[in-house]
Design a protein around this motif. Structure first.
Motif, PDB file in Angstrom:
ATOM      1  N   TYR A 189      -2.110  -8.487   3.281  1.00 36.58           N
ATOM      2  CA  TYR A 189      -0.697  -9.036   3.097  1.00 36.58           C
ATOM      3  C   TYR A 189       0.013  -7.980   2.194  1.00 36.58           C
ATOM      4  O   TYR A 189       0.944  -7.405   2.655  1.00 36.58           O
ATOM      5  N   LEU A 190      -0.468  -7.434   1.045  1.00 37.36           N
ATOM      6  CA  LEU A 190      -0.007  -6.571   0.340  1.00 37.36           C
ATOM      7  C   LEU A 190       0.008  -5.265   0.754  1.00 37.36           C
ATOM      8  O   LEU A 190       1.143  -4.370   0.255  1.00 37.36           O
ATOM      9  N   GLN A 191      -1.028  -4.868   1.377  1.00 35.10           N
ATOM     10  CA  GLN A 191      -0.965  -3.517   1.894  1.00 35.10           C
ATOM     11  C   GLN A 191       0.266  -3.347   3.151  1.00 35.10           C
ATOM     12  O   GLN A 191       0.858  -2.297   3.131  1.00 35.10           O
ATOM     13  N   ALA A 192       0.593  -4.594   3.762  1.00 36.75           N
ATOM     14  CA  ALA A 192       1.424  -4.536   5.001  1.00 36.75           C
ATOM     15  C   ALA A 192       2.927  -4.613   4.058  1.00 36.75           C
ATOM     16  O   ALA A 192       3.997  -3.732   4.615  1.00 36.75           O
ATOM     17  N   ILE A 193       3.037  -5.462   3.014  1.00 39.87           N
ATOM     18  CA  ILE A 193       4.403  -5.230   2.334  1.00 39.87           C
ATOM     19  C   ILE A 193       4.799  -4.002   1.675  1.00 39.87           C
ATOM     20  O   ILE A 193       5.866  -3.473   1.585  1.00 39.87           O
ATOM     21  N   SER A 194       3.657  -3.250   1.076  1.00 34.49           N
ATOM     22  CA  SER A 194       3.966  -2.176   0.241  1.00 34.49           C
ATOM     23  C   SER A 194       4.383  -1.114   1.478  1.00 34.49           C
ATOM     24  O   SER A 194       4.917  -0.062   1.115  1.00 34.49           O
ATOM     25  N   ALA A 195       3.727  -1.015   2.708  1.00 35.11           N
ATOM     26  CA  ALA A 195       3.917  -0.204   3.705  1.00 35.11           C
ATOM     27  C   ALA A 195       5.231  -0.224   4.205  1.00 35.11           C
ATOM     28  O   ALA A 195       5.991   0.491   4.718  1.00 35.11           O
ATOM     29  N   SER A 196       5.719  -1.596   4.272  1.00 34.51           N
ATOM     30  CA  SER A 196       6.986  -2.021   5.024  1.00 34.51           C
ATOM     31  C   SER A 196       8.074  -1.807   4.113  1.00 34.51           C
ATOM     32  O   SER A 196       9.451  -1.265   4.399  1.00 34.51           O
ATOM     33  N   ILE A 197       8.245  -2.082   2.627  1.00 29.09           N
ATOM     34  CA  ILE A 197       9.133  -1.994   1.901  1.00 29.09           C
ATOM     35  C   ILE A 197       8.931  -0.771   1.067  1.00 29.09           C
ATOM     36  O   ILE A 197       8.272  -0.700  -0.211  1.00 29.09           O
ATOM     37  N   LYS A 258      -3.973 -19.609  13.401  1.00 28.40           N
ATOM     38  CA  LYS A 258      -3.184 -18.890  13.894  1.00 28.40           C
ATOM     39  C   LYS A 258      -3.476 -17.312  12.974  1.00 28.40           C
ATOM     40  O   LYS A 258      -3.254 -17.583  11.822  1.00 28.40           O
ATOM     41  N   ARG A 259      -3.607 -16.325  13.804  1.00 21.67           N
ATOM     42  CA  ARG A 259      -3.933 -14.922  13.074  1.00 21.67           C
ATOM     43  C   ARG A 259      -2.232 -14.427  12.649  1.00 21.67           C
ATOM     44  O   ARG A 259      -1.640 -14.291  13.361  1.00 21.67           O
ATOM     45  N   PRO A 260      -2.007 -14.182  11.368  1.00 24.89           N
ATOM     46  CA  PRO A 260      -0.551 -13.606  11.117  1.00 24.89           C
ATOM     47  C   PRO A 260      -0.431 -12.277  11.772  1.00 24.89           C
ATOM     48  O   PRO A 260      -1.451 -11.394  11.831  1.00 24.89           O
ATOM     49  N   ASP A 261       0.538 -11.945  11.762  1.00 21.45           N
ATOM     50  CA  ASP A 261       1.076 -10.426  12.254  1.00 21.45           C
ATOM     51  C   ASP A 261       0.408  -9.507  11.289  1.00 21.45           C
ATOM     52  O   ASP A 261       0.139  -8.272  11.643  1.00 21.45           O
ATOM     53  N   TYR A 262       0.511  -9.717  10.154  1.00 23.74           N
ATOM     54  CA  TYR A 262       0.051  -8.871   8.766  1.00 23.74           C
ATOM     55  C   TYR A 262      -1.654  -8.683   9.011  1.00 23.74           C
ATOM     56  O   TYR A 262      -2.227  -7.830   8.242  1.00 23.74           O
ATOM     57  N   MET A 263      -2.185  -9.251   9.843  1.00 22.77           N
ATOM     58  CA  MET A 263      -3.685  -9.461  10.229  1.00 22.77           C
ATOM     59  C   MET A 263      -4.068  -9.304  11.465  1.00 22.77           C
ATOM     60  O   MET A 263      -4.944  -9.719  12.073  1.00 22.77           O
ATOM     61  N   SER A 264      -3.072  -8.807  12.407  1.00 21.15           N
ATOM     62  CA  SER A 264      -3.261  -8.656  13.727  1.00 21.15           C
ATOM     63  C   SER A 264      -4.365  -7.780  14.241  1.00 21.15           C
ATOM     64  O   SER A 264      -5.030  -8.109  15.153  1.00 21.15           O
ATOM     65  N   GLU A 265      -4.808  -6.940  13.434  1.00 23.26           N
ATOM     66  CA  GLU A 265      -5.912  -6.208  13.923  1.00 23.26           C
ATOM     67  C   GLU A 265      -7.111  -6.645  13.167  1.00 23.26           C
ATOM     68  O   GLU A 265      -8.430  -6.047  13.264  1.00 23.26           O
ATOM     69  N   ALA A 326       4.326 -15.720   3.985  1.00 28.36           N
ATOM     70  CA  ALA A 326       5.426 -15.308   4.556  1.00 28.36           C
ATOM     71  C   ALA A 326       5.277 -14.046   5.385  1.00 28.36           C
ATOM     72  O   ALA A 326       4.926 -13.073   4.863  1.00 28.36           O
ATOM     73  N   GLU A 327       5.614 -13.951   6.634  1.00 31.64           N
ATOM     74  CA  GLU A 327       5.521 -12.451   7.311  1.00 31.64           C
ATOM     75  C   GLU A 327       6.127 -11.681   6.875  1.00 31.64           C
ATOM     76  O   GLU A 327       7.487 -11.900   6.209  1.00 31.64           O
ATOM     77  N   VAL A 328       6.035 -10.407   6.832  1.00 29.88           N
ATOM     78  CA  VAL A 328       6.904  -9.113   6.531  1.00 29.88           C
ATOM     79  C   VAL A 328       8.190  -9.220   6.909  1.00 29.88           C
ATOM     80  O   VAL A 328       9.101  -8.927   6.271  1.00 29.88           O
ATOM     81  N   ALA A 329       8.120  -9.451   8.292  1.00 32.00           N
ATOM     82  CA  ALA A 329       9.357  -9.471   8.951  1.00 32.00           C
ATOM     83  C   ALA A 329      10.221 -10.633   8.200  1.00 32.00           C
ATOM     84  O   ALA A 329      11.675 -10.324   7.991  1.00 32.00           O
ATOM     85  N   VAL A 330       9.816 -11.552   7.776  1.00 34.70           N
ATOM     86  CA  VAL A 330      10.579 -12.645   7.203  1.00 34.70           C
ATOM     87  C   VAL A 330      10.955 -12.338   5.584  1.00 34.70           C
ATOM     88  O   VAL A 330      12.191 -12.493   5.419  1.00 34.70           O
ATOM     89  N   MET A 331       9.994 -11.692   5.276  1.00 30.41           N
ATOM     90  CA  MET A 331      10.290 -11.110   3.685  1.00 30.41           C
ATOM     91  C   MET A 331      11.592 -10.368   4.020  1.00 30.41           C
ATOM     92  O   MET A 331      12.492 -10.176   3.041  1.00 30.41           O
TER      93      MET A 331
END
Length: 339
Positions: A189-197, A258-265, A326-331
């Motif tokens: 999650y933090l890796q996804a947040i850091s890459a997105s923001i 449910k697998r969240p988007d930030y762990m889709s792979e 909370a999904e990255v898109a929501v954040m």
């Protein structure tokens, strides 16, 4: 000495008021403490967060330090803050002589501000994405104000210094509460947040916002966690988990269906096995000691995300299971980066 009553915020003045100087009670004596308003000051406890929205050169150097694997912390200031860390009042509405604090009555103007903020989402066709869980009230925030949070060197400061307008660097603060420091889902999650923001996105946030991460493990594990996640935001620890509990985050053994988007792979078996291999690799590389395996935090504790605006929580999301940040898109939408 009775201080003037304000009904805008439980912990500070609104942005339309002159910064308030709280009276600090220190072992039977009193002294005044004022907010440091300099955006590049290293004396503010929250100044570790990407410096300022109006000073990119200093932020660039801060972000660059996130890649330095030898530094104990990628964003925190190395200068010892001069502001008080243990003897701050519960709120600026404390009596410095008697030590008695009072919580101001609800303010209709503050409620109107919150309503206007949420009105931005009411026309959203997918309102459920940005709807908020019940937010902590003023009494709860007053109760958690003095709870200690720890930096990597085990330096403690009151939790309230992150969001109190008298000390906070920015008007808003996004606090991300993670699980234990070995949780692969939170790392992803933090890796996804850091890459997105990115740094560029960070400066595009319409309302200046600090971003902090709080875990429940031992503080001295923070540097290793930073290297694993590459997170550029300041990370604190609440090993007692009192902050988690009082803000309504609970324990659970549910991994989520449910697998969240930030762990889709990342499948559930790969995620579970990945946590084991990550710890083994860090022990082999002598970044962790064997005894550190049990110091990452309570494996059943789940976290959440809280957005503060001028000392009050205006939006929050509490996890329901191990993979329910909370999904990255929501954040991004809550931070108003995306429409």
């Amino acid at each position: 000495m009775a201080l003037p009553d304000r009904s805008v915020s439980p912990v500070g003045a609104s942005r339309f008021e002159k910064p308030f100087n709280p009276v600090v009670r220190l072992a039977g004596s009193t002294k005044s403490s004022s907010k440091n308003t300099s955006p590049t000051s290293t004396h503010n406890p929250a100044s570790a967060n990407m410096s300022s929205h109006h000073s990119e050169p200093s932020v660039a150097s801060t972000m660059q330090s996130a890649t330095n694997t030898t530094a104990p912390s990628s964003v925190e200031s190395t200068t010892t803050p001069t502001s008080p860390t243990h003897d701050l009042p519960h709120s600026p509405d404390c009596d410095g002589v008697s030590g008695i604090c009072s919580i101001p009555p609800p303010s209709s103007s503050a409620d109107a501000d919150a309503d206007s903020w949420f009105a931005r989402f009411r026309s959203d066709p997918d309102l459920s994405l940005t709807s908020s869980d019940p937010c902590p009230d003023r009494a709860t925030l007053a109760a958690v104000y003095d709870l200690p949070i720890h930096q990597a060197d085990n330096t403690a400061q009151p939790f309230g210094t992150l969001f109190d307008p008298a000390y906070a660097l920015h008007q808003r603060q996004m606090l991300i509460f993670i699980r234990h420091f070995y949780c692969g889902a939170c790392q992803a999650y933090l890796q996804a947040i850091s890459a997105s923001i990115t740094k560029e996105d960070y400066f595009r946030i319409p309302t200046p916002t600090s971003i902090f991460v709080i875990g429940c493990g031992a503080p001295d594990l923070i540097p290793v966690y930073k290297r694993i996640t590459g997170c550029p935001f300041p990370i604190f620890a609440d090993p007692s988990r009192q902050l988690f509990k009082k803000l309504g985050m609970r324990t659970s053994m549910n991994i989520g269906s449910k697998r969240p988007d930030y762990m889709s792979e990342i499948s559930a078996p790969a995620w579970a096995w990945g946590q084991v291999t990550t710890v083994k690799e860090r022990v082999r590389a002598e970044e962790l000691r064997k005894r550190d395996i049990l110091r990452g935090g309570n494996p059943m504790q789940i976290g959440g995300e809280f957005l503060f605006d001028e000392g009050e929580v205006v939006w929050c999301h509490r996890m329901r299971n191990y993979r329910n940040h909370a999904e990255v898109a929501v954040m991004r939408r809550v931070l108003e980066l995306d429409e």
